[in-house]
Scaffold this active site. Sequence first.
Site, PDB file in Angstrom:
ATOM      1  N   ASP A   1     -12.142  -9.368   4.159  1.00 23.41           N
ATOM      2  CA  ASP A   1     -13.439  -9.334   3.468  1.00 23.41           C
ATOM      3  C   ASP A   1     -14.026 -10.737   3.414  1.00 23.41           C
ATOM      4  O   ASP A   1     -15.226 -10.950   3.624  1.00 23.41           O
ATOM      5  CB  ASP A   1     -13.290  -8.803   2.033  1.00 23.41           C
ATOM      6  CG  ASP A   1     -13.636  -7.326   1.932  1.00 23.41           C
ATOM      7  OD1 ASP A   1     -13.490  -6.616   2.949  1.00 23.41           O
ATOM      8  OD2 ASP A   1     -14.046  -6.889   0.840  1.00 23.41           O
TER       9      ASP A   1
ATOM     10  N   TYR B   1       0.822  -1.208   0.000  1.00 24.04           N
ATOM     11  CA  TYR B   1       0.000   0.000   0.000  1.00 24.04           C
ATOM     12  C   TYR B   1       0.863   1.268   0.000  1.00 24.04           C
ATOM     13  O   TYR B   1       0.413   2.327  -0.429  1.00 24.04           O
ATOM     14  CB  TYR B   1      -0.910   0.038   1.230  1.00 24.04           C
ATOM     15  CG  TYR B   1      -2.241  -0.634   1.037  1.00 24.04           C
ATOM     16  CD1 TYR B   1      -2.314  -1.976   0.674  1.00 24.04           C
ATOM     17  CD2 TYR B   1      -3.429   0.058   1.229  1.00 24.04           C
ATOM     18  CE1 TYR B   1      -3.539  -2.600   0.516  1.00 24.04           C
ATOM     19  CE2 TYR B   1      -4.659  -0.557   1.065  1.00 24.04           C
ATOM     20  CZ  TYR B   1      -4.704  -1.892   0.707  1.00 24.04           C
ATOM     21  OH  TYR B   1      -5.922  -2.489   0.547  1.00 24.04           O
TER      22      TYR B   1
ATOM     23  N   ASP C   1      -6.317  -7.172   3.718  1.00 26.70           N
ATOM     24  CA  ASP C   1      -7.459  -6.530   3.067  1.00 26.70           C
ATOM     25  C   ASP C   1      -8.376  -7.604   2.483  1.00 26.70           C
ATOM     26  O   ASP C   1      -9.594  -7.583   2.676  1.00 26.70           O
ATOM     27  CB  ASP C   1      -6.946  -5.585   1.968  1.00 26.70           C
ATOM     28  CG  ASP C   1      -8.075  -4.855   1.264  1.00 26.70           C
ATOM     29  OD1 ASP C   1      -8.996  -4.395   1.968  1.00 26.70           O
ATOM     30  OD2 ASP C   1      -8.035  -4.757   0.024  1.00 26.70           O
TER      31      ASP C   1
ATOM     32  N   LYS D   1       3.265 -15.302   1.903  1.00 24.94           N
ATOM     33  CA  LYS D   1       3.602 -16.151   0.761  1.00 24.94           C
ATOM     34  C   LYS D   1       5.121 -16.345   0.765  1.00 24.94           C
ATOM     35  O   LYS D   1       5.828 -15.899  -0.154  1.00 24.94           O
ATOM     36  CB  LYS D   1       3.129 -15.497  -0.541  1.00 24.94           C
ATOM     37  CG  LYS D   1       1.625 -15.577  -0.757  1.00 24.94           C
ATOM     38  CD  LYS D   1       1.148 -16.952  -1.219  1.00 24.94           C
ATOM     39  CE  LYS D   1       1.530 -17.204  -2.673  1.00 24.94           C
ATOM     40  NZ  LYS D   1       1.132 -18.578  -3.095  1.00 24.94           N
TER      41      LYS D   1
ATOM     42  N   ASP E   1      -2.719 -18.135   0.386  1.00 23.61           N
ATOM     43  CA  ASP E   1      -3.728 -18.733  -0.497  1.00 23.61           C
ATOM     44  C   ASP E   1      -4.389 -19.933   0.185  1.00 23.61           C
ATOM     45  O   ASP E   1      -5.610 -20.099   0.144  1.00 23.61           O
ATOM     46  CB  ASP E   1      -3.133 -19.111  -1.865  1.00 23.61           C
ATOM     47  CG  ASP E   1      -1.893 -19.985  -1.756  1.00 23.61           C
ATOM     48  OD1 ASP E   1      -1.281 -20.067  -0.673  1.00 23.61           O
ATOM     49  OD2 ASP E   1      -1.527 -20.612  -2.782  1.00 23.61           O
TER      50      ASP E   1
HETATM   51  C1  IPM Z   1     -10.471  -1.475   3.768  1.00 27.59           C
HETATM   52  C2  IPM Z   1     -10.735  -0.809   2.459  1.00 27.59           C
HETATM   53  C3  IPM Z   1      -9.598   0.165   2.189  1.00 27.59           C
HETATM   54  C4  IPM Z   1      -8.332  -0.620   1.982  1.00 27.59           C
HETATM   55  C5  IPM Z   1      -9.847   1.152   1.029  1.00 27.59           C
HETATM   56  C6  IPM Z   1     -11.142   1.909   1.193  1.00 27.59           C
HETATM   57  C7  IPM Z   1      -8.697   2.113   0.882  1.00 27.59           C
HETATM   58  O1  IPM Z   1     -10.894  -1.753   1.460  1.00 27.59           O
HETATM   59  O2  IPM Z   1     -10.358  -0.765   4.782  1.00 27.59           O
HETATM   60  O3  IPM Z   1     -10.409  -2.708   3.801  1.00 27.59           O
HETATM   61  O4  IPM Z   1      -8.042  -1.124   0.893  1.00 27.59           O
HETATM   62  O5  IPM Z   1      -7.595  -0.763   2.966  1.00 27.59           O
HETATM   63 MG    MG Z   2     -10.911  -3.760   2.142  1.00 31.68          MG
END
Ligand code: IPM
Ligand code: MG
Length: 368
Positions: free
Chosen positions: A253, A142, A249, A192, A225
Amino acid sequence: MANPSLLILAGDGIGPEVMGQVTRIIDWYGANRDMAFDVEHDLVGGAAYDKHGTPLHDDTMAKALAADAVLLGAVGGPKYDDLDFSVKPERGLLRLRKEMDLFSNLRPAQCFDALADFSSLKKDIVAGLDIMIVRELTSGVYFGEPRGIFKEGNERVGINTQRYTESEIDRVARSAFELARRRGNKVCSMEKANVMESGILWREVVQKVHDTDYPDVELTHMYADNGAMQLVRAPKQFDVILTDNLFGDILSDCAAMLTGSLGMLPSASLGAPNVDGRPKALYEPVHGSAPDIAGQGKANPIACILSFAMALRYSFDQGDEATRLEQAVEKVLADGARTADLMGEEGGTPISTTEMGDAILAALDASL
Ligand code: IPM
Ligand code: MG
């Protein structure tokens, strides 16, 4: 003694609506638990861009650095899709993370009993699930340099750099081990190391921190993975998952969705402790700004409210009060309170954002 200070950055889309319910909860704590906060509001993301031409004004950055904790709603929306990369709403959030040095991002994935049927996985695989992802938040791909889109011969090349120093890995590993001791005492570290040198270093440093200072915590390593696969195969094998910025990230999710309640999950981003021992901290729901339903009173405020519960626990050392708020949320869900995002196949009439706030406040009253 002065009251602890909170900076509220409600942001875009549904941010202001869900944060509206959080301010009611904050007021409840002031009135009923002798816990008054000094609350200030400011802009972030598209809302800040509209007013100042930047997604985070320097004055707001300074206030965030001075506050005892920052509560953030959500940033972004289609209106800002065509903005230059440097002023996109997300840049405001990334600047806060970087300049507050919020290196440890805690993302719990918890399956609420009342909502276990909402998961895309079979109920018995997710019922009772309670895992915590610790995502490194201020380094890695990032932020690594070089980055950019460059000319190479007669074509362009896009470059980002995955970069981790030993100390960056060390400090986030410590936060994961500390957390594990207060939970199931297990850490699974994901990278990884089979293809990336940064992954080899990550694995070595995590192991060393473990062997030196946390030998009592059970540590395993997994390729990221495989970790993704294990998360959907048998998520309950995990307690704390420790991973880098980009893998975190993605994996968070995935973990969030398997609880069936993406709209319900909070997060905490913590930095190094200040002189008073309190970490710099920002709390935000995992969900986004949901522009499709913004301004309609439909949004579920629970993720934002549970983020405030995390603030009570991690910034203000009020674990019992955090539990009180979490139990109030569980109670209203068990009683059947449902915003539109929580309408399952059984149907019914959803309640509004404010009505969900009313129900949680009533459950708080009943807890006294
Ligand atoms: C998260 C989001 C952020 C990220 C974006 C909005 C910059 O996806 O907080 O997970 O990628 O970190
Ligand atoms: Mg995210």
